[in-house]
Structure formats: structure tokens, C-alpha cells
Design a protein around this motif. Structure first.
Motif, PDB file in Angstrom:
ATOM      1  N   GLU A 174     -16.056  -6.633  -8.384  1.00  0.00           N
ATOM      2  CA  GLU A 174     -14.615  -6.636  -8.656  1.00  0.00           C
ATOM      3  C   GLU A 174     -14.062  -8.052  -8.694  1.00  0.00           C
ATOM      4  N   LEU A 175     -14.475  -8.870  -7.725  1.00  0.00           N
ATOM      5  CA  LEU A 175     -13.950 -10.237  -7.649  1.00  0.00           C
ATOM      6  C   LEU A 175     -14.449 -11.105  -8.791  1.00  0.00           C
ATOM      7  N   GLU A 176     -15.655 -10.884  -9.245  1.00  0.00           N
ATOM      8  CA  GLU A 176     -16.178 -11.690 -10.355  1.00  0.00           C
ATOM      9  C   GLU A 176     -15.378 -11.421 -11.631  1.00  0.00           C
ATOM     10  N   LYS A 177     -14.956 -10.173 -11.827  1.00  0.00           N
ATOM     11  CA  LYS A 177     -14.091  -9.871 -12.971  1.00  0.00           C
ATOM     12  C   LYS A 177     -12.729 -10.542 -12.801  1.00  0.00           C
ATOM     13  N   GLU A 178     -12.189 -10.430 -11.579  1.00  0.00           N
ATOM     14  CA  GLU A 178     -10.893 -11.053 -11.313  1.00  0.00           C
ATOM     15  C   GLU A 178     -10.968 -12.564 -11.482  1.00  0.00           C
ATOM     16  N   ARG A 236      -9.177 -20.290  -5.903  1.00  0.00           N
ATOM     17  CA  ARG A 236     -10.037 -20.858  -4.858  1.00  0.00           C
ATOM     18  C   ARG A 236     -10.373 -19.818  -3.786  1.00  0.00           C
ATOM     19  N   ASP A 237      -9.371 -18.997  -3.415  1.00  0.00           N
ATOM     20  CA  ASP A 237      -9.617 -17.950  -2.415  1.00  0.00           C
ATOM     21  C   ASP A 237     -10.673 -16.965  -2.915  1.00  0.00           C
ATOM     22  N   VAL A 238     -10.559 -16.582  -4.181  1.00  0.00           N
ATOM     23  CA  VAL A 238     -11.524 -15.635  -4.748  1.00  0.00           C
ATOM     24  C   VAL A 238     -12.908 -16.284  -4.819  1.00  0.00           C
ATOM     25  N   GLU A 239     -12.958 -17.561  -5.207  1.00  0.00           N
ATOM     26  CA  GLU A 239     -14.250 -18.258  -5.271  1.00  0.00           C
ATOM     27  C   GLU A 239     -14.909 -18.319  -3.902  1.00  0.00           C
TER      28      GLU A 239
END
Length: 520
Positions: free
Chosen positions: A173-177, A378-381
Motif C-alpha cells: 500500500e505504501l509503495e503505491k502511495e 519522507r514519513d512514507v519512505e
């Protein structure tokens, strides 16, 4: 005579047979002390003995004769003759054991049945039944502990597997976001640049205008000082400064003869007998101001107001001249009153006009929106990196170490507080205060092939002074709860810990007693 000879022959045969029987009986009765049951077939009293390493063969009578004949010491299992021999204790009622042959008949009871002291003054009692009973009770408690901990281990495995599934789903999910955020950030960068261009232009215009104001003030002050000096030099008030009037200023005596000659005065006036103020300001003032001291001019009532008011007047005249027609170069939102209200005597640049403030607000909002998007990115990374790290670690046979991931456990002894954060780091901190020292970060599993998840290895910790980087080996043992049981430094900069957790409990295995660790 024949009968007598036959009788003597029979008696001789019987005597030989009796001797043979006695010899066989003696060989058969040779006691095999200290021989392990698995090796008894190699110790046959009815035939010669061959060393277990095959190095020599000799009569069996030389076995256990208190003299070492074999290189491997196998001919003396029941004596202390061979330094490399082993003595087997039967220990009936408890566990058999092998001890070094050097301990045989040394006056110390090493075997619980006392069999190692068969020919010494030691008064050994057979305590194997009592010792065995205690050992069996301990083993039973260990089995119960393993069984009880195994129930928790199964629950841990389910939690770890579920955590892995959820982490993988979250990562997807996060990689798509993250891809969307990357695109959004690029778009916002373009919008920010577009919003900043008019802001920069307006600020630059304001800066240039203020530089013009300051330059005008500077020129006005310079002209006022020149006018005051001109009036001071123009002693006859005819509106001109003459050579006679310059000769009255001793500071202009260039040759140092005590008086200002006419030639010197003419040189200052560019060979003119006299000059008006414009010529004085243009050609004379810069030279004489460096040499002469003049009275300062009186302060202006509102110095610097004229340039601002003049600009306002010019703008208003432009509007009046063009009537209702719009002038693209005229900014009807510019608040000149606000500018005029600024401290006139200050050289600090006044605040921006309303139109510029609006442009600044638009650009500031674009910057804020971009910054928020970059922060989210940055948070998602960071979360993606953490999830990849978690998913890249082997958490046991069935993810049973999953619930322990990044959890921290402490042990405090007389000097230090030790912290072990599973799959992350190990640290040490003095109890009486001081900074935390890294004893290593997560490296890998380091257990033996038959128990790979029994040892955690943390490496590349803080470097010891004039030594290697610190590292820690954590031995993992079965327990009903997570606990750092001990910490030590068996070698310089190499630390060891014992850690208990249900994650390694297994009812099919047993744990052997461990020697106590020394505190640091």
C-alpha cells in the motif's frame, strides 16, 4: 611297569589340564574397571589386547597394570597411568559419566558411585540414587517449562505470521502511495516556482526602490553638508566662494608654510577666482571636505519624506493625466501611506505594500503545501524502509520471534544497565550517569546448525580504545517470559548475554545446565 607309566601319564595330563584351567580362570577373572560399555568388546581377557588406535598388541595381562603401553591410553582405563585416558563411572541410579584417568584414585570422589576411588583412602559413598532423583526432578521441571512455554511459542508464531502478512500488505500500500507522492511533490515544486517568481520580482522592485530612497537620502545629506560648508566659507554672503575666502582656512595649506597662498586657493577652485554653489559641490566639496572641519547642517524636519511623497505624487499625477484609463505600470494596491508611516529617520527598509504582501502570502502557501507533501513523502519512505527491514529478517522457524521485534529488555547489575532491543541493538549505560555505549547492532543469527535460532549476534558497536569494535552474542533460552538473565564480558570488547523467552521452548528438547556467568 606299563601300568605305572600309564598312571604317571594320566597324572601329568591332569596336572597340565588343571594348570590351563587355573590360567583361564585367572584371565577370565581379570576385572575391567573404567571401560565404557560400548567398548567392552575390545577388552576380551581370553585374547591379546590391541590398542584402540591400533598402535600396539600385547598380552591382556598388561591392561590396567598401572603402566601406559598405548599411545591413546586405552590400555589403562582403570588407572591413572595414562594422562589422556578416560575412566567410565557406571553411576547406577544416575547418569553414567567419563572422567579423566588422572582423577582415578586421587583421593577425590568424582563419580557419584565412588568407583573412581577403588584403591585410595577416600571414603566415597554411593550417592547416585539421591543425585539421580534430584536430576530427574529438575528434568521434569524443565520438561514442564518447555511444554508450558511451547504454548506461548505457538501463539507467538501465529502473531509473527500475522504481523508479516500485515506488514507485506502495508508495504504494498505504501509503495503505491509513495509513487503518487513523488508525482505530487514534482507538481507542487512547479507550482511553488510559479508562485515565487512574481514574489521575487515584487520584492526586488521594493528593494531597488528602497535603495533609490537611501541613495537620495545620502545625496541630500551630502548636499546639505556641502551647502552648510559653502555658507560658512561665503563670509561676504555674495553667493560665491572666492580664493580670498579659501585662504582663510589654514587646513588648506598644502605646502606647510603657515599660510594658504593664492595659488593654492586657485588650485582648489580649478583656477577660478570664485565659484557658485553648483560648481563648489561638483568640483570642490569632495576635496575640501576631507581636509576642513565645518559646522554640521541643521537637521531636516522630515528627512527622506520627499522621495516617498514625490513618488506618490508622480503616481497620482499619472492617474490624473490618464483619467479612467488603466496603467499597467501603476499599482493601485500599493499602500504609500503605510510606507510613509515608517520611521523616516531609519535606514531600515519599510514593510512591503499590500500587493507584494499578497504575492508573498501566495508563495508562502505554495511553499507550505510543498513542505507538507515532502514531509509526508519522507514519513512514507521511512515506514517503507522499516517494513522492508522487518520483512528481510528471519524471525525463527515459524515467525515465533515476530512479537519480540524491536522490543527492548533491560538488566541492571552493580555498575551498568544493559539494554537489548531484539533485532536492533545492544547498549550499556553506567548506573551513576554517563552516556550510552553501543555494544553492537543487529547482525545475524549465530546458533549451531541443529539450533540456529539459539544465538543472536550484534556487531559493529562502538570501537574500543585502541581495540576492536564492540560485539555481543545473546544466547536465547526457554523461559515463560522475556528477560535478560545475565550479561558479561568474557573477552575484551566481546560481550555475552543470556536471554529467556518462550519463543525457543520445545518439549522435544532439553536444556543442559549452564555455568554461571561472572558479572562485569
Amino acid at each position: 611297569p606299563l601300568k605305572n607309566n600309564m598312571a604317571r601319564g594320566v597324572l601329568l595330563c591332569l596336572a597340565v589340564a588343571a594348570c590351563f584351567c587355573c590360567l583361564s580362570s585367572a584371565r577370565a577373572g581379570h576385572e575391567l574397571r573404567g571401560v565404557h560399555p560400548d567398548k567392552k568388546s575390545s577388552y576380551n581377557p581370553r585374547r591379546d589386547f590391541t590398542c584402540l588406535d591400533g598402535s600396539a598388541t600385547f598380552p591382556f595381562e598388561l591392561v590396567n597394570d598401572d603402566y601406559c603401553d598405548c599411545a591413546d591410553g586405552s590400555d589403562e582405563p582403570g588407572t591413572s597411568a595414562c594422562p589422556n585416558g578416560r575412566f567410565h563411572c557406571p553411576n547406577k541410579g544416575h547418569k553414567p559419566q567419563d572422567v579423566l584417568s588422572s582423577r582415578v584414585n586421587d583421593g577425590i570422589c568424582d563419580c557419584c558411585d565412588g568407583s573412581d576411588e577403588y584403591d585410595s583412602d577416600a571414603q566415597c559413598t554411593d550417592s547416585c540414587e539421591a543425585v539421580g532423583r534430584v536430576a530427574r526432578e529438575a528434568e521434569q521441571r524443565q520438561r514442564e517449562l518447555q511444554a508450558e512455554g511451547y504454548k506461548t511459542r505457538l501463539a507467538y508464531a501465529q502473531q509473527g505470521a500475522q504481523k508479516r502478512v500485515e506488514s507485506q500488505a502495508r508495504l504494498d500500500e505504501l509503495e503505491k502511495e509513495l509513487e503518487q507522492l513523488k508525482s505530487e511533490v514534482e507538481t507542487l515544486k512547479t507550482e511553488k516556482k510559479a508562485a515565487e517568481e512574481p514574489e521575487i520580482a515584487a520584492k526586488e522592485e521594493h528593494r531597488k526602490w528602497w535603495e533609490e530612497v537611501l541613495q537620495a537620502r545620502k545625496e541630500a545629506r551630502k548636499k546639505a553638508e556641502a551647502m552648510a560648508a559653502f555658507d560658512e566659507l561665503d563670509t561676504n554672503s555674495d553667493g560665491r566662494v572666492s580664493t580670498d575666502e579659501l585662504q582663510a582656512k589654514p587646513e588648506l595649506d598644502d605646502d606647510g608654510d603657515g599660510e594658504v597662498s593664492k595659488e593654492e586657493a586657485l588650485e582648489y577652485l580649478d583656477n577660478e577666482e570664485s565659484v557658485d554653489f553648483e560648481a563648489f559641490f561638483e568640483s570642490v566639496w569632495d576635496v575640501v571636505s576631507d581636509k576642513c572641519k565645518f559646522q554640521p547642517p541643521p537637521p531636516a524636519e522630515e528627512e527622506g519624506e520627499e522621495p516617498v511623497a514625490k513618488r506618490k505624487e508622480q503616481q497620482m499625477e499619472t492617474v490624473g493625466a490618464e483619467g479612467d484609463e488603466e496603467d499597467e505600470d501603476y499599482d493601485d494596491d500599493y499602500d504609500y501611506e503605510e510606507v510613509e508611516d515608517a520611521p523616516i529617520q531609519s535606514d531600515d527598509m519599510p514593510d512591503y505594500d499590500n500587493a507584494t504582501k499578497e504575492l508573498i502570502a501566495i508563495a508562502s502557501k505554495a511553499r507550505d503545501v510543498l513542505r507538507d507533501a515532502e514531509n509526508r513523502k519522507r514519513d512514507v519512505e521511512r515506514e517503507v524502509e522499516d517494513l522492508k527491514k522487518f520483512l528481510g529478517i528471519t524471525l525463527g522457524h515459524d515467525n515465533e520471534f515476530g512479537p519480540l521485534y524491536d522490543q527492548c529488555y533491560e538488566l541492571t547489575d552493580r555498575e551498568y544497565t544493559y539494554k537489548m532491543c531484539a533485532f536492533n541493538k545492544v547498549t550499556q549505560k553506567p548506573k551513576k550517569g554517563g552516556r550510552e555505549t553501543s555494544l553492537g547492532t543487529w547482525g545475524t543469527w549465530d546458533g549451531p546448525s541443529n539450533s540456529p535460532y539459539s544465538v543472536m549476534k550484534f556487531e559493529n558497536g562502538e570501537k574500543c580504545w585502541n581495540g576492536p569494535s564492540r560485539s555481543t552474542l545473546v544466547t536465547v533460552k526457554c523461559g515463560l517470559a522475556e528477560e535478560v538473565m545475565s550479561a558479561s564480558e568474557p573477552n575484551r570488547c566481546e560481550y555475552a548475554m543470556e536471554f529467556s523467552t518462550p519463543a525457543v521452548c520445545d518439549p522435544t528438547g532439553t536444556q543442559t545446565p549452564q555455568e554461571p556467568h561472572q558479572e562485569l
